[in-house]
Motif scaffolding. Structure first.
Motif, PDB file in Angstrom:
ATOM      1  N   TYR A  33       0.832  -1.202   0.000  1.00  0.00           N
ATOM      2  CA  TYR A  33       0.000   0.000   0.000  1.00  0.00           C
ATOM      3  C   TYR A  33       0.865   1.250   0.000  1.00  0.00           C
ATOM      4  N   SER A  34       0.291   2.331  -0.540  1.00  0.00           N
ATOM      5  CA  SER A  34       0.931   3.639  -0.455  1.00  0.00           C
ATOM      6  C   SER A  34      -0.127   4.703  -0.197  1.00  0.00           C
ATOM      7  N   ARG A  35       0.335   5.788   0.374  1.00  0.00           N
ATOM      8  CA  ARG A  35      -0.526   6.949   0.575  1.00  0.00           C
ATOM      9  C   ARG A  35       0.296   8.171   0.187  1.00  0.00           C
ATOM     10  N   ARG A  94      -7.630   4.616   3.765  1.00  0.00           N
ATOM     11  CA  ARG A  94      -7.290   5.873   3.079  1.00  0.00           C
ATOM     12  C   ARG A  94      -6.013   5.772   2.254  1.00  0.00           C
ATOM     13  N   SER A  95      -5.558   4.549   2.034  1.00  0.00           N
ATOM     14  CA  SER A  95      -4.363   4.294   1.239  1.00  0.00           C
ATOM     15  C   SER A  95      -4.740   3.512  -0.020  1.00  0.00           C
ATOM     16  N   THR A  96      -3.802   3.422  -0.953  1.00  0.00           N
ATOM     17  CA  THR A  96      -4.050   2.736  -2.216  1.00  0.00           C
ATOM     18  C   THR A  96      -3.279   1.422  -2.252  1.00  0.00           C
ATOM     19  N   ARG A  97      -4.010   0.357  -2.493  1.00  0.00           N
ATOM     20  CA  ARG A  97      -3.391  -0.967  -2.643  1.00  0.00           C
ATOM     21  C   ARG A  97      -2.805  -1.031  -4.049  1.00  0.00           C
ATOM     22  N   GLN A  98      -1.497  -1.199  -4.149  1.00  0.00           N
ATOM     23  CA  GLN A  98      -0.826  -1.188  -5.448  1.00  0.00           C
ATOM     24  C   GLN A  98      -0.767  -2.570  -6.089  1.00  0.00           C
ATOM     25  N   PHE A  99      -0.426  -3.603  -5.302  1.00  0.00           N
ATOM     26  CA  PHE A  99      -0.377  -4.980  -5.800  1.00  0.00           C
ATOM     27  C   PHE A  99      -0.268  -5.912  -4.604  1.00  0.00           C
ATOM     28  N   PRO A 158       6.453   6.954  -2.047  1.00  0.00           N
ATOM     29  CA  PRO A 158       5.910   5.599  -1.904  1.00  0.00           C
ATOM     30  C   PRO A 158       5.162   5.068  -3.124  1.00  0.00           C
ATOM     31  N   ARG A 159       4.245   5.832  -3.653  1.00  0.00           N
ATOM     32  CA  ARG A 159       3.459   5.364  -4.796  1.00  0.00           C
ATOM     33  C   ARG A 159       4.353   5.117  -6.005  1.00  0.00           C
ATOM     34  N   SER A 160       5.200   6.075  -6.319  1.00  0.00           N
ATOM     35  CA  SER A 160       6.097   5.938  -7.474  1.00  0.00           C
ATOM     36  C   SER A 160       7.038   4.756  -7.298  1.00  0.00           C
ATOM     37  N   PHE A 161       7.546   4.558  -6.081  1.00  0.00           N
ATOM     38  CA  PHE A 161       8.426   3.420  -5.831  1.00  0.00           C
ATOM     39  C   PHE A 161       7.687   2.102  -6.068  1.00  0.00           C
TER      40      PHE A 161
END
Length: 194
Positions: A33-35, A94-99, A158-161
């Motif tokens: 996850y990232s926020r 409130r975070s985004t699950r990336q994979f 975090p998201r970009s990584f």
């Protein structure tokens, strides 16, 4: 029916019954996850683990992130006390699950060893430039068997990584954040969840 055929049928039946009593396949899923920056939140990366450990039957339902114990201007000037934290439902929502990746028992133990190692690091253990939440998640991704490249320009993003990690692992696909309960894990090599 001969005695030999009867014995063969008995052993086949015994094998079938033993197979029917074997435990169902289980596995632990690790979701990344990232926020992003927004409101009174700073960017953050963490993982959530859900499932059952095959070898022990242990139910897993937790999450881990790494952060400074206190968010103060001291973060900008060097190392400060850090801690591994369990992220709550609100933080996850409130975070985004990336994979996500399904872990074997061996990979699950490797992930937990990284959590323990970071939890027990001598203080001060958090450094915005060298040991932040993204560095923690990078080590967890490696322990999960993923290809990881720590690009300096991404280690505070975090998201970009995590999107970069996704691009390095073509067997993965982005996964949407589950609406309610965690997605049931399946046994497999590291792959994205449906």
């Amino acid at each position: 029916m001969s005695m030999r055929q009867a014995a063969l049928r008995f052993w086949l039946l015994a094998l079938l019954l033993l197979g029917a009593q074997a435990p169902a396949a289980a596995a632990v899923e690790i979701a990344f996850y990232s926020r992003e920056l927004g409101g009174n939140n700073f960017p953050h990366a963490f993982v959530a683990l859900h499932g059952i450990v095959d070898a022990t039957g242990e139910q897993v339902d937790t999450s881990y992130g790494f952060t400074a114990r206190a968010v103060t201007p001291a973060l900008l000037f060097g190392s400060v006390s850090g801690e591994v934290v369990v992220e709550g439902d609100r933080q996850i929502a409130r975070s985004t699950r990336q994979f996500a990746v399904t872990l074997s028992d061996e990979r699950y133990r490797a992930v937990m060893a990284v959590v323990d190692e970071w939890r027990n690091r001598p203080q001060p253990s958090y450094n915005l430039n060298h040991r932040n939440c993204v560095h923690f998640v990078a080590e967890l991704a490696r322990a999960a068997g993923l290809n990881v490249d720590e690009v300096p320009g991404l280690m505070k993003r975090p998201r970009s990584f995590l999107l970069h990690v996704l691009s390095l692992n073509p067997q993965l696909a982005p996964t949407p954040t589950p609406a309610a309960a965690p997605v049931a894990a399946t046994t497999a090599a590291p792959t994205a969840t449906p």
